[in-house]
Design a protein around this motif. Sequence first.
Motif, mmCIF file in Angstrom:
data_model
loop_
_atom_site.group_PDB
_atom_site.id
_atom_site.type_symbol
_atom_site.label_atom_id
_atom_site.label_comp_id
_atom_site.label_asym_id
_atom_site.label_seq_id
_atom_site.Cartn_x
_atom_site.Cartn_y
_atom_site.Cartn_z
ATOM 1 N N GLN A 1 0.817 -1.192 0.000
ATOM 2 C CA GLN A 1 0.000 0.000 0.000
ATOM 3 C C GLN A 1 0.860 1.255 0.000
ATOM 4 N N ALA A 2 0.334 2.327 -0.608
ATOM 5 C CA ALA A 2 0.950 3.635 -0.432
ATOM 6 C C ALA A 2 0.851 4.014 1.035
ATOM 7 N N ALA A 3 1.766 4.881 1.468
ATOM 8 C CA ALA A 3 1.848 5.208 2.894
ATOM 9 C C ALA A 3 0.514 5.667 3.462
ATOM 10 N N GLY A 4 -0.240 6.451 2.686
ATOM 11 C CA GLY A 4 -1.495 6.967 3.199
ATOM 12 C C GLY A 4 -2.570 5.911 3.367
ATOM 13 N N ASN A 5 -2.387 4.728 2.761
ATOM 14 C CA ASN A 5 -3.370 3.650 2.853
ATOM 15 C C ASN A 5 -2.971 2.553 3.815
ATOM 16 N N ARG A 6 -1.811 2.676 4.426
ATOM 17 C CA ARG A 6 -1.369 1.656 5.382
ATOM 18 C C ARG A 6 -2.143 1.806 6.684
ATOM 19 N N LEU A 7 -2.614 0.679 7.188
ATOM 20 C CA LEU A 7 -3.439 0.693 8.387
ATOM 21 C C LEU A 7 -2.837 -0.176 9.475
ATOM 22 N N ARG A 8 -3.145 0.191 10.704
ATOM 23 C CA ARG A 8 -2.796 -0.631 11.866
ATOM 24 C C ARG A 8 -4.026 -1.476 12.192
ATOM 25 N N VAL A 9 -3.917 -2.778 11.966
ATOM 26 C CA VAL A 9 -5.058 -3.684 12.084
ATOM 27 C C VAL A 9 -4.840 -4.631 13.254
ATOM 28 N N LEU A 10 -5.826 -4.690 14.147
ATOM 29 C CA LEU A 10 -5.809 -5.654 15.241
ATOM 30 C C LEU A 10 -6.742 -6.799 14.886
ATOM 31 N N VAL A 11 -6.183 -8.022 14.802
ATOM 32 C CA VAL A 11 -6.969 -9.215 14.496
ATOM 33 C C VAL A 11 -7.211 -9.973 15.803
ATOM 34 N N ILE A 12 -8.482 -10.136 16.170
ATOM 35 C CA ILE A 12 -8.843 -10.883 17.374
ATOM 36 C C ILE A 12 -9.542 -12.153 16.906
ATOM 37 N N GLU A 13 -8.810 -13.236 16.876
ATOM 38 C CA GLU A 13 -9.258 -14.494 16.260
ATOM 39 C C GLU A 13 -8.561 -15.651 16.954
ATOM 40 N N ASP B 1 -7.865 -14.311 22.251
ATOM 41 C CA ASP B 1 -9.036 -14.451 23.114
ATOM 42 C C ASP B 1 -9.646 -13.077 23.363
ATOM 43 N N GLY B 2 -10.887 -13.072 23.867
ATOM 44 C CA GLY B 2 -11.609 -11.824 24.022
ATOM 45 C C GLY B 2 -11.064 -10.901 25.076
ATOM 46 N N VAL B 3 -10.587 -11.433 26.187
ATOM 47 C CA VAL B 3 -10.098 -10.581 27.275
ATOM 48 C C VAL B 3 -8.849 -9.813 26.848
ATOM 49 N N SER B 4 -7.876 -10.526 26.280
ATOM 50 C CA SER B 4 -6.667 -9.838 25.840
ATOM 51 C C SER B 4 -6.964 -8.933 24.649
ATOM 52 N N GLY B 5 -7.920 -9.349 23.792
ATOM 53 C CA GLY B 5 -8.293 -8.513 22.659
ATOM 54 C C GLY B 5 -8.914 -7.206 23.096
ATOM 55 N N LEU B 6 -9.787 -7.252 24.092
ATOM 56 C CA LEU B 6 -10.398 -6.025 24.607
ATOM 57 C C LEU B 6 -9.347 -5.096 25.181
ATOM 58 N N GLY C 1 -16.755 -16.074 17.909
ATOM 59 C CA GLY C 1 -16.624 -17.229 18.782
ATOM 60 C C GLY C 1 -15.271 -17.282 19.455
ATOM 61 N N LEU C 2 -15.071 -16.419 20.448
ATOM 62 C CA LEU C 2 -13.772 -16.317 21.128
ATOM 63 C C LEU C 2 -13.823 -16.933 22.516
ATOM 64 N N PRO C 3 -12.716 -17.492 22.998
ATOM 65 C CA PRO C 3 -12.645 -17.929 24.396
ATOM 66 C C PRO C 3 -12.533 -16.736 25.346
ATOM 67 N N ARG C 4 -12.949 -16.947 26.587
ATOM 68 C CA ARG C 4 -12.840 -15.992 27.693
ATOM 69 C C ARG C 4 -13.814 -14.817 27.589
ATOM 70 N N MET C 5 -14.154 -14.353 26.403
ATOM 71 C CA MET C 5 -15.161 -13.320 26.195
ATOM 72 C C MET C 5 -15.535 -13.334 24.725
ATOM 73 N N ARG D 1 -18.591 -3.832 25.077
ATOM 74 C CA ARG D 1 -17.779 -3.182 26.119
ATOM 75 C C ARG D 1 -16.927 -2.058 25.539
ATOM 76 N N LEU D 2 -16.418 -2.251 24.341
ATOM 77 C CA LEU D 2 -15.669 -1.175 23.687
ATOM 78 C C LEU D 2 -16.551 0.050 23.489
ATOM 79 N N ARG D 3 -17.768 -0.156 22.979
ATOM 80 C CA ARG D 3 -18.660 0.969 22.710
ATOM 81 C C ARG D 3 -19.120 1.628 24.008
#
Length: 230
Positions: A3-15, A40-45, A61-65, A73-75
């Motif tokens: 990606q061009a620099a302006g399109n690079r994203l920081r993505v968190l995958v919780i899976e 897992d959900g707890v560390s992901g949150l 379908g995550l363990p722990r949450m 909870r985020l919202r």
Amino acid sequence: MTQAAGNRLRVLVIEDQHDIAANIWDFLERRGHEVDHCADGVSGLARAMRGDVDVVVLDLGLPRMDGLDLCRRLREAGNGVPILMLTARDTLEDKLRGFAEGADDYLVKPFAMRELEARIHAVRPHRAPSGGVPAFAGLTYDPRTMTAERDARRIPLTRLQGSLLAVLLQEAPRIVPHARLIDTAWGAEGGDIAALQTQVYELRALVDKPFAQPLIHTVRGIGYRLASPA
């Protein structure tokens, strides 16, 4: 191709499924994005609450949450980071529940990686328009912070809620048709009238319900509009 620099994203995958997480990580990293992963959900949150990611890719379908609890909870904490839900649950009721908990988009497994990346770009935060922060009847929305303000009260919104409110503000007091709102929020994929109604319901709960007079009005069979209190 990266990606061009302006399109690079920081993505968190919780899976929690290692093979799926690894495939997403490898694909997005090759495309030039920065990727982090929680299983897992707890560390992901906890990771999402740090506030330094552009988009969260969230399995249900995550363990722990589970993912719905994590999203809620985020919202509730006022975190408006865009959330793309991944799940094998493909019924309309499942999708509407995900949107009601604050998801910005919903992708059913199995999916193509190119579609995943397209959906990530669709829910990413966008810069404010050059015309400045739109306002109407004491209500404003700043897309840079994904925050609305009404009568001096600050209201954090999700990316999806903010996109809908921005269009309503820009067109106020004109009617905005359903089709335009759906295209603004979801593009060519992912949205329908039922999902739009769910998002407008959640938006009203934030920017209308705490106040004496509603601003968001339904124009039956056509769309929605902002109108000043009588």
